[in-house]
Design a protein around this motif. Structure first.
Motif, PDB file in Angstrom:
ATOM      1  N   GLN A 153       0.831  -1.190   0.000  1.00  0.00           N
ATOM      2  CA  GLN A 153       0.000   0.000   0.000  1.00  0.00           C
ATOM      3  C   GLN A 153       0.873   1.249   0.000  1.00  0.00           C
ATOM      4  O   GLN A 153       1.907   1.299   0.675  1.00  0.00           O
TER       5      GLN A 153
ATOM      6  N   ASP B 134      -7.994  -4.370  -1.731  1.00  0.00           N
ATOM      7  CA  ASP B 134      -8.966  -3.613  -0.942  1.00  0.00           C
ATOM      8  C   ASP B 134      -9.461  -4.439   0.243  1.00  0.00           C
ATOM      9  O   ASP B 134      -9.658  -3.912   1.348  1.00  0.00           O
TER      10      ASP B 134
ATOM     11  N   LEU C  45      -8.152  -2.423   3.270  1.00  0.00           N
ATOM     12  CA  LEU C  45      -9.270  -1.548   3.648  1.00  0.00           C
ATOM     13  C   LEU C  45     -10.419  -2.292   4.297  1.00  0.00           C
ATOM     14  O   LEU C  45     -11.410  -1.674   4.688  1.00  0.00           O
TER      15      LEU C  45
END
Length: 420
Positions: free
Chosen positions: A320, A389, A393
């Motif tokens: 990331q 993701d 996240l």
């Protein structure tokens, strides 16, 4: 070019400014020295083979991070036992890889008897280990038989002169191999009065001819409950004479502090606060995946998650960044046919800095091995970004299809019950 200026063990001037820390992650040993008792530990005693605790690789890296915030001037990270680093290769190499990821500018060094070093020289050079100390106590197998009770090599225990021959062969072989990789080599010799004190110049001449850079003569520390506990510690005058003899052949080291396996601080001024901190980290429960920042992907082209792990000859590695996800590199996976060792190598080497892997399918054995080593396995089919993701996240997984991990890929030659 090696930064000798910042290494206190290789530069006498550096010891006044730069600190080193030894990470005690290697408790097992492959030889038994007649001057060593690793069970005995006094907090006021400074000698090799002594530590107050043992750390796991992840505990060691957490400790190193905390210590670097408290202690300024740490330039060197070393592993010196309390056993031998290469009697504990998994712990040693995992610690080095994780520490390198967090401290890319640190100097890395190792201290070893070199008995089991040869298979790992390419690997430590790749990690960036720049300094290796090899303890060589004689060039004479008969003398080595007096110094070592036994030697364990390739799962066989050797004693007497035979043990000395096996040990010496591996030690001398390592010097040239290390130098071929551009690694600085220091020779340590423990001076045992009446045993090897008459052979020190011979050791210096031989190791210098093989390319060793410097030599450190360490006076015997008579230790309770050892074969050599009745021997007297060599006098300063004797040590001075030996260093003079050594200097005819190789640069002698004159500022050794006989460091512990958990030493931290300036040479000769170990930090008591560091020892207290280490005790706290030794009881710390660490998730084996903690501290890993990257994600690996089994992919044909680096865009989609579309390969069964058993089919993947390489993985794509991402991390990331402020602007989304950054492709780091591709890494080859271990070759087929290794069984359980293949998946251990994948977890502990290929994916050592990865918190998760995205795969199109996976067998039960690799699934379990990766989980046990703190690596999350996400089975999916679709865009890599969707899987990233989900990892970074915690978003719901958007996938074309979700695979059952016991179903092998189309080209798999197994039984469909998982990779072995």
């Amino acid at each position: 070019m090696h930064d000798l200026y910042r290494h206190p063990c290789f530069n006498a001037e550096a010891k006044r400014k730069y600190a080193r820390v030894h990470l005690p992650v290697a408790p097992k040993c492959n030889i038994q020295c007649n001057y060593c008792n690793r069970k005995y530990d006094c907090c006021n005693e400074s000698r090799p083979g002594v530590t107050s605790t043992i750390l796991s690789p992840l505990q060691a890296v957490h400790y190193l991070k905390a210590l670097s915030e408290k202690m300024s001037g740490i330039s060197v990270v070393g592993i010196a036992g309390p056993g031998d680093p290469f009697a504990n290769p998994d712990e040693t190499l995992t610690t080095l890889r994780l520490a390198r990821q967090s401290f890319p500018d640190m100097i890395f060094c190792l201290s070893t008897n070199a008995l089991d070093l040869v298979p790992y020289i390419d690997e430590i050079a790749g990690i960036g280990v720049s300094h290796v100390t090899v303890t060589i106590n004689s060039q004479n197998p008969e003398t080595l038989a007096k110094i070592y009770r036994w030697v364990r090599y390739n799962r066989k225990v050797y004693r007497g002169k035979e043990a000395g021959c096996v040990l010496l062969e591996q030690q001398l072989k390592c010097i040239g191999l290390l130098k071929a990789k551009g690694i600085i080599v220091k020779i340590n010799t423990v001076i045992c009065p009446g045993i090897n004190d008459g052979e020190v110049e011979e050791i210096a001449a031989k190791t210098a001819s093989l390319g060793a850079d410097t030599m450190n003569c360490i006076p015997l520390y008579p230790t309770e409950n050892t074969e050599f506990e009745q021997l007297e510690e060599p006098s300063r005058e004797v040590m001075k004479q030996l260093k003079t003899a050594v200097s005819r052949h190789i640069q002698p080291m004159a500022h050794c502090a006989r460091c512990r396996a958990d030493a931290a601080g300036l040479l000769g001024y170990d930090s008591t606060e560091a020892m207290t901190m280490m005790g706290r980290f030794s009881t710390m429960v660490v998730n084996r995946g903690e501290g890993r920042s990257r994600v690996a992907v089994a992919s044909n082209e680096g865009l989609l998650v579309n390969l069964h792990l058993g089919e993947a000859r390489k993985v794509y590695v991402f991390e990331q960044s402020r602007n989304g996800y950054h492709f780091v590199e591709t890494r080859n996976t271990p070759p087929e046919g290794g069984g359980m060792e293949r998946w251990k190598e994948l977890a502990n080497k290929t994916l050592v800095d990865c918190r998760a892997i995205l795969v199109g399918g996976i067998g039960e054995t690799p699934m379990q091995t990766l989980h046990e080593n703190g690596i999350k396995v996400i089975q999916m089919s679709g865009l890599i970004d969707a899987g990233l993701d989900a990892v970074y996240l915690n978003l719901p997984l958007k996938t074309l299809c979700r695979s059952d991990y016991t179903r092998c890929g189309e080209s798999c030659r197994g039984t469909g019950t998982g990779c072995g």
